[in-house]
Design a protein around this motif. Structure first.
Motif, PDB file in Angstrom:
ATOM      1  N   ARG A  14      41.883   1.560  62.011  1.00 20.07           N
ATOM      2  CA  ARG A  14      41.702   2.046  60.626  1.00 20.07           C
ATOM      3  C   ARG A  14      40.489   2.970  60.556  1.00 20.07           C
ATOM      4  N   ALA A  15      39.369   2.525  61.136  1.00 22.18           N
ATOM      5  CA  ALA A  15      38.154   3.343  61.115  1.00 22.18           C
ATOM      6  C   ALA A  15      38.334   4.604  61.957  1.00 22.18           C
ATOM      7  N   TYR A  16      39.054   4.486  63.067  1.00 25.60           N
ATOM      8  CA  TYR A  16      39.286   5.650  63.934  1.00 25.60           C
ATOM      9  C   TYR A  16      40.028   6.748  63.183  1.00 25.60           C
ATOM     10  N   TYR A  17      41.115   6.383  62.513  1.00 25.98           N
ATOM     11  CA  TYR A  17      41.891   7.390  61.793  1.00 25.98           C
ATOM     12  C   TYR A  17      41.136   7.942  60.592  1.00 25.98           C
ATOM     13  N   LEU A  18      40.297   7.123  59.981  1.00 16.02           N
ATOM     14  CA  LEU A  18      39.500   7.612  58.859  1.00 16.02           C
ATOM     15  C   LEU A  18      38.519   8.689  59.309  1.00 16.02           C
ATOM     16  N   THR A  19      37.890   8.481  60.439  1.00 14.02           N
ATOM     17  CA  THR A  19      36.870   9.434  60.897  1.00 14.02           C
ATOM     18  C   THR A  19      37.454  10.584  61.704  1.00 14.02           C
ATOM     19  N   CYS A  20      38.622  10.370  62.351  1.00 18.14           N
ATOM     20  CA  CYS A  20      39.200  11.411  63.205  1.00 18.14           C
ATOM     21  C   CYS A  20      40.376  12.135  62.567  1.00 18.14           C
ATOM     22  N   GLY A  21      40.915  11.566  61.495  1.00 18.85           N
ATOM     23  CA  GLY A  21      42.039  12.202  60.821  1.00 18.85           C
ATOM     24  C   GLY A  21      43.370  11.614  61.267  1.00 18.85           C
ATOM     25  N   PRO A  22      44.373  11.653  60.383  1.00 21.95           N
ATOM     26  CA  PRO A  22      45.663  11.009  60.669  1.00 21.95           C
ATOM     27  C   PRO A  22      46.455  11.661  61.794  1.00 21.95           C
ATOM     28  N   ASP A  23      46.125  12.915  62.135  1.00 23.68           N
ATOM     29  CA  ASP A  23      46.868  13.612  63.190  1.00 23.68           C
ATOM     30  C   ASP A  23      46.245  13.443  64.573  1.00 23.68           C
ATOM     31  N   SER A  24      45.140  12.717  64.654  1.00 22.05           N
ATOM     32  CA  SER A  24      44.496  12.516  65.955  1.00 22.05           C
ATOM     33  C   SER A  24      45.323  11.556  66.808  1.00 22.05           C
ATOM     34  N   THR A  25      45.127  11.638  68.111  1.00 20.44           N
ATOM     35  CA  THR A  25      45.910  10.831  69.044  1.00 20.44           C
ATOM     36  C   THR A  25      45.160   9.566  69.424  1.00 20.44           C
ATOM     37  N   ALA A  26      45.822   8.433  69.268  1.00 22.55           N
ATOM     38  CA  ALA A  26      45.259   7.140  69.688  1.00 22.55           C
ATOM     39  C   ALA A  26      46.210   6.503  70.688  1.00 22.55           C
ATOM     40  N   ILE A  27      45.674   6.130  71.841  1.00 22.98           N
ATOM     41  CA  ILE A  27      46.454   5.428  72.863  1.00 22.98           C
ATOM     42  C   ILE A  27      45.857   4.036  73.013  1.00 22.98           C
ATOM     43  N   LEU A  77      36.587   6.670  75.008  1.00 21.58           N
ATOM     44  CA  LEU A  77      36.776   5.295  75.436  1.00 21.58           C
ATOM     45  C   LEU A  77      36.269   4.404  74.312  1.00 21.58           C
ATOM     46  N   LEU A  78      37.121   3.499  73.821  1.00 23.67           N
ATOM     47  CA  LEU A  78      36.762   2.736  72.629  1.00 23.67           C
ATOM     48  C   LEU A  78      37.286   1.318  72.727  1.00 23.67           C
ATOM     49  N   ASN A  79      36.389   0.351  72.568  1.00 28.22           N
ATOM     50  CA  ASN A  79      36.776  -1.050  72.547  1.00 28.22           C
ATOM     51  C   ASN A  79      37.385  -1.417  71.197  1.00 28.22           C
ATOM     52  N   PRO A  80      38.217  -2.463  71.164  1.00 24.22           N
ATOM     53  CA  PRO A  80      38.846  -2.862  69.900  1.00 24.22           C
ATOM     54  C   PRO A  80      37.908  -3.604  68.945  1.00 24.22           C
ATOM     55  N   ASP A  81      36.647  -3.748  69.316  1.00 26.21           N
ATOM     56  CA  ASP A  81      35.682  -4.390  68.417  1.00 26.21           C
ATOM     57  C   ASP A  81      34.560  -3.432  68.032  1.00 26.21           C
ATOM     58  N   VAL A  82      34.857  -2.130  68.099  1.00 28.96           N
ATOM     59  CA  VAL A  82      33.890  -1.108  67.694  1.00 28.96           C
ATOM     60  C   VAL A  82      34.422  -0.376  66.473  1.00 28.96           C
ATOM     61  N   ILE A  83      33.602  -0.297  65.434  1.00 35.60           N
ATOM     62  CA  ILE A  83      33.967   0.399  64.210  1.00 35.60           C
ATOM     63  C   ILE A  83      33.184   1.709  64.160  1.00 35.60           C
ATOM     64  N   LEU A  84      33.893   2.819  64.249  1.00 38.92           N
ATOM     65  CA  LEU A  84      33.244   4.125  64.280  1.00 38.92           C
ATOM     66  C   LEU A  84      32.641   4.479  62.932  1.00 38.92           C
ATOM     67  N   GLY A  85      31.443   5.068  62.967  1.00 37.01           N
ATOM     68  CA  GLY A  85      30.836   5.592  61.765  1.00 37.01           C
ATOM     69  C   GLY A  85      31.429   6.951  61.413  1.00 37.01           C
ATOM     70  N   GLU A  86      31.194   7.389  60.192  1.00 37.74           N
ATOM     71  CA  GLU A  86      31.743   8.661  59.733  1.00 37.74           C
ATOM     72  C   GLU A  86      31.248   9.810  60.619  1.00 37.74           C
ATOM     73  N   GLY A  87      32.174  10.609  61.105  1.00 39.39           N
ATOM     74  CA  GLY A  87      31.825  11.770  61.904  1.00 39.39           C
ATOM     75  C   GLY A  87      31.369  11.468  63.305  1.00 39.39           C
ATOM     76  N   CYS A  88      31.490  10.213  63.749  1.00 41.45           N
ATOM     77  CA  CYS A  88      30.969   9.829  65.069  1.00 41.45           C
ATOM     78  C   CYS A  88      31.605  10.648  66.187  1.00 41.45           C
ATOM     79  N   VAL A  89      32.920  10.697  66.212  1.00 50.07           N
ATOM     80  CA  VAL A  89      33.610  11.374  67.317  1.00 50.07           C
ATOM     81  C   VAL A  89      33.382  12.879  67.259  1.00 50.07           C
ATOM     82  N   ALA A  90      33.404  13.447  66.054  1.00 48.48           N
ATOM     83  CA  ALA A  90      33.174  14.890  65.906  1.00 48.48           C
ATOM     84  C   ALA A  90      31.788  15.269  66.403  1.00 48.48           C
ATOM     85  N   THR A  91      30.797  14.437  66.103  1.00 46.62           N
ATOM     86  CA  THR A  91      29.429  14.711  66.546  1.00 46.62           C
ATOM     87  C   THR A  91      29.339  14.686  68.068  1.00 46.62           C
TER      88      THR A  91
END
Length: 284
Positions: A14-27, A77-91
């Protein structure tokens, strides 16, 4: 990589898609979970690619399956117990784009209570740094460049700086860099894979950076608490694998023997303590 942490991985996505956008790829690599994680992910996030493994292959091998499934310029690389902050991946992505010598960059990680996750910025472990850590000297002198070198206590957590290693719990890596040095070493089942990967990146001429303007929260230990005794064993086995792989050849045999004895003596002590106290802490 996910293993029996259904509620956590759903919140992480949920946090990943919020910060990266709905069109981003998650595996998502499901490591043979039995709690319905894979089905729940597919239902909640149908655009996510879920790779279902038939058995628990451990952290490194599972992540390698994910790396095989993507050819993106940058891979998170992202663990399932990490909640990304806003703009984390873009930064982090902007940082790697601006620093072509960087093989990886990691964010500032905090625990849920606000304490820093010290694994976010580390020096490579050594027999001496392990001695300072086990004797408590690193905690007594947290800002010492020598006594607390492993956790880089002399460097401000507020500034961008080079590190030896971040943590694969949340680390953006350059695909061209890991294609050159190789993916995770499958000899590690759990723990140590990220240190080994960063060691090989730096040996290959790449730099690793800590970028505190990118932030995330790490709950930590959600999977390992499910099998504390096994994870204690794997933690110490990883210590020995890393030492044997990167340091042993340059040290006398008697020194390597003493290090081996020290590692497994520590495992025995912590295993006994865990049984007596029913503690779920793997790496204090």
């Amino acid at each position: 990589m996910s293993y029996n942490v259904r509620s956590f991985v759903l919140e992480t996505l949920r946090a990943y898609y919020l910060t990266c956008g709905p069109d981003s790829t998650a595996i998502v690599i499901d490591n043979a979970s039995t709690d319905g994680s894979a089905d729940a992910i597919q239902e909640a996030y149908p655009h996510a690619k879920v790779i279902r493994l038939e058995q628990n292959l451990g952290f490194g091998r599972a992540n390698n399956a994910g790396l095989d499934a993507t050819d993106s310029e940058f891979v998170l690389l992202l663990n399932p117990d990490v909640i990304l902050g806003e703009g984390c991946v873009a930064t982090l992505a902007e940082f790697l784009a601006d620093h072509p010598d960087a093989g990886a960059a990691g964010p500032r990680l905090n625990r849920p209570d606000g304490r820093p996750d010290l694994a976010a910025r580390r020096a490579f472990p050594s027999p001496l740094s392990a001695f300072f850590r086990l004797t408590g000297l690193s905690r007594m002198f947290p800002r010492s460049a020598r006594l607390n070198r492993y956790n880089l206590g002399n460097l401000s957590s507020e500034t961008v700086h080079e590190i030896d290693s971040g943590t694969a719990a949340c680390l953006l890596v350059r695909r061209s860099a890991i294609d050159k040095v190789g993916f995770f070493d499958p000899d590690f089942f759990m723990y140590g894979e990220d240190l080994d990967l960063c060691y090989r990146l730096r040996a290959g001429g790449w730099k690793i950076y800590y970028v505190p303007t990118a932030t995330a929260v790490h709950v930590k230990g959600t999977s390992t608490r499910q099998a504390t005794s096994k994870m204690l064993y794997e933690f110490h086995r990883a210590m020995w694998i890393f030492h044997r792989k990167h340091y042993a050849a340059s040290l006398p045999g008697v020194v390597n023997w003493l290090i081996w004895v020290g590692i497994w003596a520590r495992w025995i002590v912590l295993s006994l303590r865990a049984r007596m106290t029913k503690s779920s802490i793997v790496s204090p």
